[in-house]
Structure formats: structure tokens, C-alpha cells
Design an enzyme around this catalytic site. Structure first.
Site, short mmCIF file in Angstrom:
data_model
loop_
_atom_site.label_atom_id
_atom_site.label_comp_id
_atom_site.label_asym_id
_atom_site.label_seq_id
_atom_site.Cartn_x
_atom_site.Cartn_y
_atom_site.Cartn_z
CB SER A 1 -0.93 -0.10 0.97
OG SER A 1 -1.92 1.07 1.17
CG HIS A 2 0.28 3.80 3.34
ND1 HIS A 2 -0.82 2.71 3.41
CD2 HIS A 2 0.80 3.92 4.49
CE1 HIS A 2 -0.83 2.33 4.74
NE2 HIS A 2 -0.03 3.04 5.41
CG ASP B 1 -2.76 4.38 -1.49
OD1 ASP B 1 -3.40 4.23 -2.44
OD2 ASP B 1 -2.65 3.04 -0.87
CG ASP C 1 -2.62 -0.44 -2.86
OD1 ASP C 1 -2.53 0.85 -2.06
OD2 ASP C 1 -3.41 -1.32 -2.06
CG ASP D 1 -6.17 1.00 -1.19
OD1 ASP D 1 -5.19 1.70 -0.97
OD2 ASP D 1 -6.14 -0.20 -0.53
NE ARG D 2 -3.94 4.17 2.92
CZ ARG D 2 -3.37 4.45 4.26
NH1 ARG D 2 -2.96 5.47 4.68
NH2 ARG D 2 -3.42 3.23 5.06
CE LYS E 1 -7.74 2.30 2.11
NZ LYS E 1 -7.49 0.82 2.80
NE ARG F 1 -2.88 4.14 11.94
CZ ARG F 1 -1.90 4.42 11.32
NH1 ARG F 1 -0.85 5.41 11.70
NH2 ARG F 1 -1.26 3.63 10.49
C1 G16 Z 1 -5.05 -0.46 5.38
C2 G16 Z 1 -6.62 -0.70 5.48
C3 G16 Z 1 -7.43 0.07 6.14
C4 G16 Z 1 -7.00 0.64 7.40
C5 G16 Z 1 -5.55 1.20 7.03
C6 G16 Z 1 -4.73 1.68 8.33
O1 G16 Z 1 -5.06 0.53 4.47
O2 G16 Z 1 -7.12 -1.30 4.40
O3 G16 Z 1 -8.66 -0.33 6.52
O4 G16 Z 1 -7.58 1.71 7.81
O5 G16 Z 1 -4.88 0.24 6.59
O6 G16 Z 1 -4.59 0.71 9.27
P1 G16 Z 1 -3.97 0.77 10.60
O7 G16 Z 1 -4.44 1.99 11.41
O8 G16 Z 1 -3.99 -0.50 11.25
O9 G16 Z 1 -2.43 1.01 10.13
P2 G16 Z 1 -4.12 0.37 3.11
O10 G16 Z 1 -4.27 1.52 2.42
O11 G16 Z 1 -2.80 0.52 3.75
O12 G16 Z 1 -4.58 -0.94 2.64
#
Ligand code: G16
Length: 543
Positions: free
Chosen positions: A113-114, A277, A279, A281-282, A376, A496
Site C-alpha cells: 500500500s502506502h 497511494d 496501490d 485505494d486511498r 476502497k 494512533r
Molecule cells: C489499510 C486498511 C485500512 C486501514 C488502514 C490503516 O489501508 O485497508 O482499512 O484503515 O490500513 O490501518 P492501521 O491503522 O491498522 O495502520 P491500506 O491503504 O494500507 O491498505
């Protein structure tokens, strides 16, 4: 071509987190590490023989090698057909779209992801099921259990295959079909939004800037925004996916998408800015000198949903993750539809979407989506906003402020403390948990604690229960603090802290967010002892 059964030994650390297995590239490069996890996935999929899988990733470092390994293992494990994006590219939402459209059994997505990429960066493997969404916890836990007892994996002994040309070829008994990564997704977007109207908005000189951050969305944004909607070429920046994301951190927020943010605060700023981001999705949405919080974005899209053809019939319901602000709840209330509160993680929306209970869902972590897929979707949110603006014909800031006047404003911020000593971070949460019973009734900074609890979710569809999903403290007058540890980091622990306060008075809705929330932020430290227990005086990232 021979199928080799390779002896291996289990790794103990292959438990998927919030979104798949994410680790440093170097961890994945250990002998048999990737293979073990992939075999564990295959071993847990009943009915895989002869089935179709979708495969692709965000183009980050190590994708190439992993793709080859997974294709050879899929062939050796009896998979019938694999649809793979050209050059191995598929954004997460496009993969979800393709799984659904082609009725695939599931898909393997290669992304962290990010998280930053490159030899010293992160890598990840995520399995999505037949509805196009992330595997539910019950399956990821089975995969984890399997990984701890795995003694061998199967792989086809064959040369690497070329993935740069569209078309089909055989790999052992399996068919590999190299597909256009963008086409199905772009077609789906055209079916949801009023492209003519957006085209007219852009033709009238409405200027946009989309930052693909050298990650996977570049080709998608070019096709949709430039080729189909007529935005000038230079509207999409950093559009070429690079294995190290150009050395950047493709997380679309105020800290990591700094260049985009700065361009929206300049004299000659475009009217609209957005980023996605690694991949795809954000999303982050910006107006001229204006940041739309992801929580507000969800609420606004819900309030204006019927302006987009795909949502013309209205919404069945809305869902948001627990730490996301309650702005969407107010819209749901006014629309007379349910609003569900789920734990953090897109996978928790899957059942609600499949059961038709919700149409839109979103998270504070820059995620917004709908029932069109089961992930997303960054560009979907951008197009939804453009559709909304093409109808409203007002600046982003005006649209949002009008919403606040109508519904009240939820001041909202998230403070992240990254790279903490995991022991200290867990101690902080445990200490907080231990005092939950004593908090209600206590006052500080002009606020009184109404309720304090460890969030527990019972899925209304299958009644599965997820415990310990974050500590939340509710205050009077309406405010809230939430504390949880990230489930996506790969180094140390990330705390967080989510801070929210409701402001109904339009005369008080124009304050600076951090100032408006300052008393609550102080209270967060007083209650949780952040500085005392972690040694950190301030957060690393504020969004
Ligand atoms: C992932 C999950 C999201 C989540 C985010 C942050 O996003 O798909 O549902 O809100 O991580 O998660 P955490 O607070 O546990 O780090 P992504 O975009 O990284 O796939």
C-alpha cells in the site's frame, strides 16, 4: 516441465495484519519466505483446482520476482487460469473490479500500500476472495495457522515468463492471460459517473492536479482524467509507476503529499487537487487552499450521492470505521438510513456490502468506497468529487462549509507516533484499558467523560466477533478520543490517537483544526500518558 515439491520450514511471523502480510522486502527475500506464505494461501482455498485467479501488484520493488514465483506455484497447485495485469500492474481497486467482473475465484495482490518501496522498503501479499474484497479474518487466521505447520511447497520448474504483451499462453497445464490493467476499471467508472458533465466542467477551465506519487495510479489517472475527460496532460503528475516510487512515500496525506499540498496553496493554484497511494485505494481531496478530511469527504459524498448516475436511486446505508469521525452518521440520520460502525480494516465492510445493507463506506485513513467493488477506491473518490463539483459549480471549500452549516462540523485530527518500542506501546494501551472502568464521570479541560470502552464489533451479518479494536472515550459536550495501535506498520509500533469534537455553531466552524482540538489533545496525553510512556513529546505525522 516438472513440478517440484520443495521441503521447507515454517516461519513464525506470517500472521496477516490489517491488510495482508506486510514486511520489509528483506524479510520476503529470505529463502522460501514468499513461497511458504503463498503455499499456505493455496492450501486454505477449497475448490482452487481449475479455478481462475487474478494477480497483480502496485509495481513496487520485488513485484517482478514475486509475480514469477506465484505464477509457477499457481501452475503447480492446479490453478486453471490466472489473469495478470500487463507488466504485473494492477491497482487494488482494479483487481477487485476484475475479480468481480470475471467471476474469478479470488486474487493475489502484491502491495504494501502506502508504505515506502525499494530494496530497503516494504513488500506485501494480500489475498482477496471471490467478492473482490480482502479475505475475512477467519481465512487469514487459517492461512496463518497453516504457515506455522508448512513443510513443503509446490512449484513448476520453468523459465520466467514475459508479462509485457497482452494475450494468452500456457504455463504447464495452466493458462496465463495478460490483460490490460486499466480497461475494465475505466469502463466501470464510466458507468457510475456523469462523464459528460465532468468533461464540460473541465472544458470550462476548471483546473485539476492529480498526484500519482510515482505509484500505480498513473496509468489509470491518465486514461480517465486526460484521455476520457479531456483534462490537460499536465493535470496528472508523477504518473509513471517506479519500483521505488521515486524514493517517496506514496501516502496521500498532508505530510507525505507535501508538493501537491503546496501547489494547492499557491497564488495560481488549481481548483481541485487529489492524490492516491501506492496501490491506488486511498485518496486525498484538496480544494484551493483547503483540505477535505477523509471523514468529511465520506459525509459529503453521502449527502450528495444522488448527483452521480450510479447512485441516483439513493443509499441503502453507510458504514465507517470506528475511529472515523461521526460526520457521516449525521447524514445517515437525516437520510433515514442506517450507519454502521466497524473496526479499522476494509475487510469489515465486505459482509455489509454483500448483504446490501450499505452503499457507501469510508475510513479516516484516506479510504472511501462503495458497493461497486470490495476495496476502497482512490480514483473513484476523485471522480465522485468531480461529478459533485460539476453539478454544484462551487469551489470545494464552499461546498464543504455549506455542509458544515447544514450538519455541524466535526473537527477532526489524527496524531501518529511512529516507530515506537512495541513494548512501550502495548504497555500504554494496557494501562489505558486497565483504567477504563474509572474514567466515566471524570472531568478535565472542560470535558466530562461519558463512556470509556474497548471497542468490540459483532458483525450484524455473520455475527462474528472482533475484540480489542481500539480504546474509545466519549465526552460531553460531544467529543471523542480513540487510541489504537496500527496493524499495518513494519517497523516498531505506531500509536494512533484520533481526536474529534463536534461544533454545531456556524460562527465557530472556521477555526484552525489543531487549535480547536488543543484541549482534547492535551487531555489525550493526560489520560494515556503518551509522553511519559513513550518518551515522545509530539507526533510524527498529523493529519
Ligand atoms: C489499510 C486498511 C485500512 C486501514 C488502514 C490503516 O489501508 O485497508 O482499512 O484503515 O490500513 O490501518 P492501521 O491503522 O491498522 O495502520 P491500506 O491503504 O494500507 O491498505
Amino acid at each position: 516441465m516438472r513440478i517440484r515439491t520443495q521441503a521447507t520450514r515454517p516461519y513464525e511471523d506470517q500472521r496477516p495484519g490489517t491488510s495482508g502480510l506486510r514486511k520489509k522486502v528483506r524479510v520476503f527475500q529470505q529463502p522460501h519466505y514468499l513461497e511458504n506464505f503463498v503455499q499456505s494461501i493455496f492450501d486454505c482455498l477449497d475448490g482452487l483446482a481449475g479455478a481462475t485467479l487474478v494477480l497483480g501488484g502496485d509495481g513496487r520493488y520485488y513485484n517482478d520476482q514475486a509475480l514469477q514465483t506465484i505464477l509457477k506455484m499457481a501452475a503447480a497447485n492446479g490453478v486453471g487460469r490466472v489473469l495478470v495485469g500487463r507488466n504485473g500492474l494492477l491497482s487494488t481497486p482494479a483487481a477487485s473490479c476484475i475479480i468481480r467482473k470475471h467471476g474469478a475465484f479470488g486474487g493475489i495482490l502484491l502491495t504494501a500500500s502506502h508504505n515506502p518501496a525499494g530494496p530497503d522498503g516494504d513488500f506485501g501479499v494480500k489475498y482477496n476472495v471471490g467478492n473482490g474484497g480482502p479475505a475475512p479474518e477467519s481465512l487469514t487466521e487459517r492461512i496463518y495457522a497453516r504457515s506455522r505447520e508448512l513443510r513443503a511447497y509446490r512449484i513448476l520448474e520453468v523459465e520466467d515468463v514475459a508479462l509485457d504483451r497482452l494475450g494468452c499462453f500456457r504455463l504447464g497445464a495452466m493458462t496465463v492471460e495478460v490483460i490490460d490493467p486499466v480497461a475494465d476499471y475505466a469502463e466501470l467508472m464510466e458507468s457510475l459517473f456523469d462523464f459528460d458533465r465532468i468533461h464540460a466542467l473541465l472544458a470550462d477551465g476548471f483546473r485539476i492536479r492529480f498526484d500519482a506519487m510515482h505509484a500505480v495510479t498513473g496509468p489509470y489517472a491518465r486514461e480517465l482524467l486526460v484521455h476520457r475527460l479531456g483534462a490537460p496532460e499536465e493535470s496528472v503528475v508523477h504518473a509513471t509507476p517506479l519500483p521505488d516510487f521515486g524514493g517517496g512515500h506514496p501516502d496521500p496525506n498532508l505530510t507525505y503529499a507535501r508538493p501537491l499540498v503546496e501547489s494547492l496553496w499557491r497564488e495560481d493554484a488549481p481548483d481541485f487537487g487529489a492524490a492516491s497511494d501506492g496501490d491506488g485505494d486511498r485518496n486525498m481531496i484538496l480544494g484551493r487552499g483547503f483540505f477535505v478530511t477523509p471523514s468529511d469527504s465520506l459525509a459529503l459524498l453521502a449527502a450528495h450521492a444522488t448527483c452521480a448516475p450510479g447512485y441516483r436511486d439513493g443509499l441503502a446505508g453507510i458504514a465507517r470505521s470506528m475511529p472515523t469521525s461521526r460526520a457521516a452518521d449525521r447524514v445517515a440520520e437525516r437520510l433515514g438510513i442506517p450507519c454502521y460502525e466497524t473496526p479499522t480494516g476494509w475487510k469489515y465492510f465486505g459482509n455489509l456490502l454483500d448483504a446490501g445493507r450499505i452503499t457507501l463506506c469510508g475510513e479516516e485513513s484516506f479510504g472511501t468506497g462503495s458497493n461497486h467493488i470490495r476495496e476502497k477506491d482512490g480514483l473513484w473518490a476523485v471522480l465522485f468529487w468531480l461529478n459533485l463539483l460539476a453539478v454544484a459549480r462551487q469551489p470545494v471549500a464552499e461546498v464543504v462549509k455549506a455542509h458544515w452549516r447544514a450538519y455541524g462540523r466535526h473537527y477532526y485530527t489524527r496524531h501518529d507516533y511512529e516507530g515506537l518500542d512495541p513494548e512501550a506501546a502495548h504497555r500504554l494501551i494496557e494501562t489505558l484499558r486497565a483504567q477504563l472502568g474509572k474514567l466515566p464521570g471524570r472531568s478535565g479541560q472542560g470535558l466530562r467523560v461519558l463512556q470509556a470502552e474497548d471497542f468490540r464489533y459483532e458483525d450484524p451479518v455473520d455475527h462474528s466477533v472482533s475484540e480489542h479494536q481500539g480504546i474509545r472515550i466519549l465526552f460531553e459536550p460531544e467529543a471523542r478520543l480513540v487510541f489504537r495501535l496500527s496493524g499495518t506498520g513494519t517497523a516498531g509500533a505506531t500509536l494512533r490517537v484520533y481526536v474529534e469534537r463536534f461544533e454545531p455553531d456556524p460562527a465557530q466552524q472556521d477555526q484552525d483544526t489543531q487549535q480547536a482540538l488543543a484541549p482534547l489533545i492535551r487531555l489525550a496525553d493526560e489520560i494515556a500518558g503518551i509522553q511519559r510512556l513513550t518518551g515522545r513529546a509530539r507526533p510524527d505525522v498529523i493529519t
